[in-house]
Design a protein around this motif. Structure first.
Motif, PDB file in Angstrom:
ATOM      1  N   ILE A 179      55.337  32.885  40.272  1.00 40.73           N
ATOM      2  CA  ILE A 179      54.084  33.013  41.023  1.00 40.73           C
ATOM      3  C   ILE A 179      53.251  34.169  40.485  1.00 40.73           C
ATOM      4  O   ILE A 179      52.031  34.047  40.312  1.00 40.73           O
ATOM      5  N   GLN A 180      53.890  35.294  40.188  1.00 41.15           N
ATOM      6  CA  GLN A 180      53.157  36.512  39.835  1.00 41.15           C
ATOM      7  C   GLN A 180      52.666  36.551  38.400  1.00 41.15           C
ATOM      8  O   GLN A 180      51.586  37.082  38.119  1.00 41.15           O
ATOM      9  N   ARG A 181      53.415  35.976  37.456  1.00 44.22           N
ATOM     10  CA  ARG A 181      53.092  36.087  36.044  1.00 44.22           C
ATOM     11  C   ARG A 181      51.736  35.459  35.743  1.00 44.22           C
ATOM     12  O   ARG A 181      51.388  34.395  36.242  1.00 44.22           O
ATOM     13  N   ALA A 182      50.957  36.139  34.899  1.00 43.24           N
ATOM     14  CA  ALA A 182      49.598  35.679  34.607  1.00 43.24           C
ATOM     15  C   ALA A 182      49.599  34.315  33.924  1.00 43.24           C
ATOM     16  O   ALA A 182      48.768  33.454  34.231  1.00 43.24           O
ATOM     17  N   HIS A 231      59.256  28.255  30.741  1.00 44.55           N
ATOM     18  CA  HIS A 231      59.655  29.191  31.789  1.00 44.55           C
ATOM     19  C   HIS A 231      60.245  28.440  32.985  1.00 44.55           C
ATOM     20  O   HIS A 231      61.256  28.858  33.552  1.00 44.55           O
ATOM     21  N   LEU A 232      59.604  27.348  33.354  1.00 43.13           N
ATOM     22  CA  LEU A 232      60.041  26.604  34.535  1.00 43.13           C
ATOM     23  C   LEU A 232      61.435  26.013  34.335  1.00 43.13           C
ATOM     24  O   LEU A 232      62.288  26.104  35.228  1.00 43.13           O
ATOM     25  N   ASP A 233      61.663  25.412  33.174  1.00 42.04           N
ATOM     26  CA  ASP A 233      62.980  24.818  32.908  1.00 42.04           C
ATOM     27  C   ASP A 233      64.074  25.881  32.883  1.00 42.04           C
ATOM     28  O   ASP A 233      65.168  25.688  33.435  1.00 42.04           O
ATOM     29  N   GLY A 270      57.746  27.650  43.955  1.00 48.18           N
ATOM     30  CA  GLY A 270      56.921  28.603  43.221  1.00 48.18           C
ATOM     31  C   GLY A 270      55.647  27.974  42.693  1.00 48.18           C
ATOM     32  O   GLY A 270      54.571  28.589  42.736  1.00 48.18           O
ATOM     33  N   LEU A 271      55.729  26.746  42.188  1.00 45.86           N
ATOM     34  CA  LEU A 271      54.537  26.058  41.674  1.00 45.86           C
ATOM     35  C   LEU A 271      53.543  25.761  42.786  1.00 45.86           C
ATOM     36  O   LEU A 271      52.325  25.888  42.598  1.00 45.86           O
ATOM     37  N   LEU A 272      54.027  25.364  43.953  1.00 48.22           N
ATOM     38  CA  LEU A 272      53.136  25.065  45.078  1.00 48.22           C
ATOM     39  C   LEU A 272      52.396  26.319  45.540  1.00 48.22           C
ATOM     40  O   LEU A 272      51.195  26.281  45.821  1.00 48.22           O
ATOM     41  N   VAL A 273      53.120  27.427  45.616  1.00 42.54           N
ATOM     42  CA  VAL A 273      52.482  28.679  46.055  1.00 42.54           C
ATOM     43  C   VAL A 273      51.508  29.169  44.991  1.00 42.54           C
ATOM     44  O   VAL A 273      50.393  29.616  45.310  1.00 42.54           O
ATOM     45  N   ARG A 274      51.890  29.097  43.721  1.00 40.92           N
ATOM     46  CA  ARG A 274      51.018  29.547  42.635  1.00 40.92           C
ATOM     47  C   ARG A 274      49.694  28.796  42.634  1.00 40.92           C
ATOM     48  O   ARG A 274      48.634  29.374  42.406  1.00 40.92           O
ATOM     49  N   TYR A 324      50.509  36.792  48.923  1.00 46.81           N
ATOM     50  CA  TYR A 324      51.176  37.057  47.639  1.00 46.81           C
ATOM     51  C   TYR A 324      50.485  36.305  46.502  1.00 46.81           C
ATOM     52  O   TYR A 324      50.228  36.857  45.433  1.00 46.81           O
ATOM     53  N   SER A 325      50.161  35.036  46.735  1.00 43.73           N
ATOM     54  CA  SER A 325      49.475  34.250  45.711  1.00 43.73           C
ATOM     55  C   SER A 325      48.073  34.787  45.442  1.00 43.73           C
ATOM     56  O   SER A 325      47.653  34.948  44.291  1.00 43.73           O
ATOM     57  N   LEU A 326      47.342  35.104  46.516  1.00 47.93           N
ATOM     58  CA  LEU A 326      45.965  35.583  46.370  1.00 47.93           C
ATOM     59  C   LEU A 326      45.917  36.940  45.681  1.00 47.93           C
ATOM     60  O   LEU A 326      45.150  37.146  44.729  1.00 47.93           O
TER      61      LEU A 326
END
Length: 496
Positions: A88-91, A97-99, A154-158, A286-288
């Motif tokens: 979520i945090q990484r630019a 990365h996901l796998d 993580g993908l949904l929140v990002r 956190y996402s914002l």
């Protein structure tokens, strides 16, 4: 420096994996509304289940389930859930990365669950509670399902897809509640509570996989994992400290099932109310804030707005519950829980800090400083362990009050971290609490007078009149003294 991992030049994320960059205010507002629904559903269903089960089960049975859940929670805490926060945090991120994170989570979950199964029997034997031998592995299955859902969540929140999260959470809460109430009806007792915890994880996992529309590949890229390693490990440490119920584990050992039952009962009420009030801000903030790492002005404005919004709701809610707990707890949960009233009131004081702490955690971690937050939580948890050993002999009520005092003392370093990141003076930050604090004090004063006048009235009448009066007084005070502040917020939202 952890933040340096966010700018690796050889990583190029597709637009579907990037942070939201346009329309963030609108996305955050919609996300907050959907997250309010997402928080309300489990809180509402959870309260129904809690009220029903508390009338069937006693403190000792609650304590057994709470202890089994604590062991399972400990297992979930040591799993690498912090790598979800790194996503979520990484630019910039890629599918590599996901796998890598997905397979790390799966392997770790299987190892952790194996340990849980291995220790369940000895724990049950040492405590003389045979049911723990089955309860611990049963609830412990949550580790596997939660880790399978880590990357999709993580993908949904990002992507700030909070509508999908809300729908998924609502369905999971409904399934768990219906299943639990059905099992209670047929006399399964504490197994009904255990089922509700596992069912929530299973349905949430399935919903995350469907909503994210992502499937893992077979690739495990060590280089990609190393790019997330620093933030992921510190965030996992944060997750461990904030998730593991070290207080419940120690209280279960030192005070036994009955003492843990009262403590767990009060803690459950506190958690439901906390989720209802601050759950809407947790993932959204956190996402914002992660998307505003290079925009100090917008970061400061968003954070102070969230602080004001959470405190103006949380302060009267927790203070009001403490005021009416003496009448509310026996009425809602049964007379067998009268001894839990002072513990509930102590947790209400802790709730005032928790509403603020959610945003503090989001801010510090979103700016790449998961290491700083980790060291802070280590110090705080160490003090918790010390306080439990020092005050356990005084009883569960005195122990809870001591833990609340400890949390207020440990809140001061977090204030320093916030003002340093936002480049604010401490007084400018604390000023955002001025109106909620004053309005809450006025509400408490009037509510106390009402209860004094209705001392001889029926508890239900006193409860209804107190709640109604306090709500009117608080709303009137906020509108009278905070009208200018509310208009400023309204204008800001319209302008953006």
């Amino acid at each position: 420096m952890i933040g340096s991992a966010m700018a690796v030049s050889d990583v190029t994320a597709g637009p579907d994996l990037d942070h939201v960059k346009t329309g963030r205010a609108a996305a955050a507002m919609r996300g907050t509304l959907w997250s309010m629904l997402s928080s309300f559903a489990p809180a509402a269903f959870g309260m129904v289940v809690f009220m029903a089960s508390s009338r069937v089960l006693g403190p000792a049975e609650f304590g057994i389930v709470a202890f089994a859940a604590s062991i399972a929670t400990f297992g979930m805490a040591v799993a690498p859930a912090g790598f979800r926060d790194a996503i979520i945090q990484r630019a910039t991120i890629t599918h590599r990365h996901l796998d890598a994170v997905f397979w790390l989570c799966i392997v770790s979950a299987l190892l952790v669950y194996g340990v849980i199964v291995a220790v369940a029997g000895p724990i049950a034997k040492s405590f003389g509670e045979p049911q723990l031998g089955l309860l611990i592995p049963f609830i412990g299955l949550r580790v596997i399902f939660d880790m399978v859902a880590a990357v999709p969540n993580g993908l949904l929140v990002r992507a700030m897809s909070f509508r999908k999260i809300a729908i998924r959470t609502g369905i999971a809460s409904l399934v768990a509640a219906v299943g639990c109430l059905t099992l209670l009806w047929f006399g399964f007792g504490l197994w009904a509570l255990a089922f509700s915890q596992l069912a929530t994880s299973i349905v949430t996992c399935a919903g995350a996989l469907i909503a994210a529309r992502w499937r893992p590949g077979l690739n495990f890229d060590l280089k990609a994992l190393r790019q997330l390693r620093a933030f992921g490990l510190f965030s996992t440490g944060n997750h461990f400290i904030s998730t593991v119920s070290i207080d419940q584990l120690l209280i279960g050992v030192l005070l036994g099932p009955a003492g843990l039952g009262i403590y767990g009962f009060a803690r459950r009420i506190f958690q439901i109310l906390t989720d209802l009030i601050t759950g809407a801000l947790n993932l959204v903030s956190y996402s914002l804030l992660s998307s505003m790492q290079q925009e100090l002005g917008k970061l400061r404005e968003a954070y102070l707005f969230g602080t004001f919004a959470s405190s103006i709701v949380a302060f009267p809610a927790f203070s009001g519950l403490a005021l009416v707990a003496q009448d509310l707890i026996p009425f809602a949960f049964g007379p067998q829980w009268v001894d839990a009233v002072p513990v509930v009131q102590a947790f209400c004081a802790l709730g005032l800090l928790t509403a603020v702490g959610v945003l503090q955690s989001s801010l510090i971690k979103s700016q790449g400083q998961a290491d700083l937050w980790f060291y802070y939580l280590v110090a705080k948890q160490s003090m918790t362990v010390l306080y439990v050993f020092l005050f356990a002999g005084w009883g569960v009520s005195a122990l809870t009050n001591a833990l609340v005092i400890q949390n207020f003392v440990m809140w001061l370093p977090s204030v320093y971290m916030v003002v340093r990141i936002l480049r604010l003076s401490p007084w400018a930050y604390l000023n955002s609490f001025a109106l909620p604090v004053f309005a809450t004090l006025v509400m408490i004063g009037v509510g106390w007078l009402v209860q004094t006048e209705l001392t001889g009235a029926a508890p239900l009448v006193r409860l209804g009149v107190t709640v109604g009066t306090c709500a009117l007084v608080y709303a009137a005070t906020v509108l009278l003294l905070g009208r200018h502040k509310l208009l400023e917020i309204k204008a800001t939202l319209r302008r953006r």
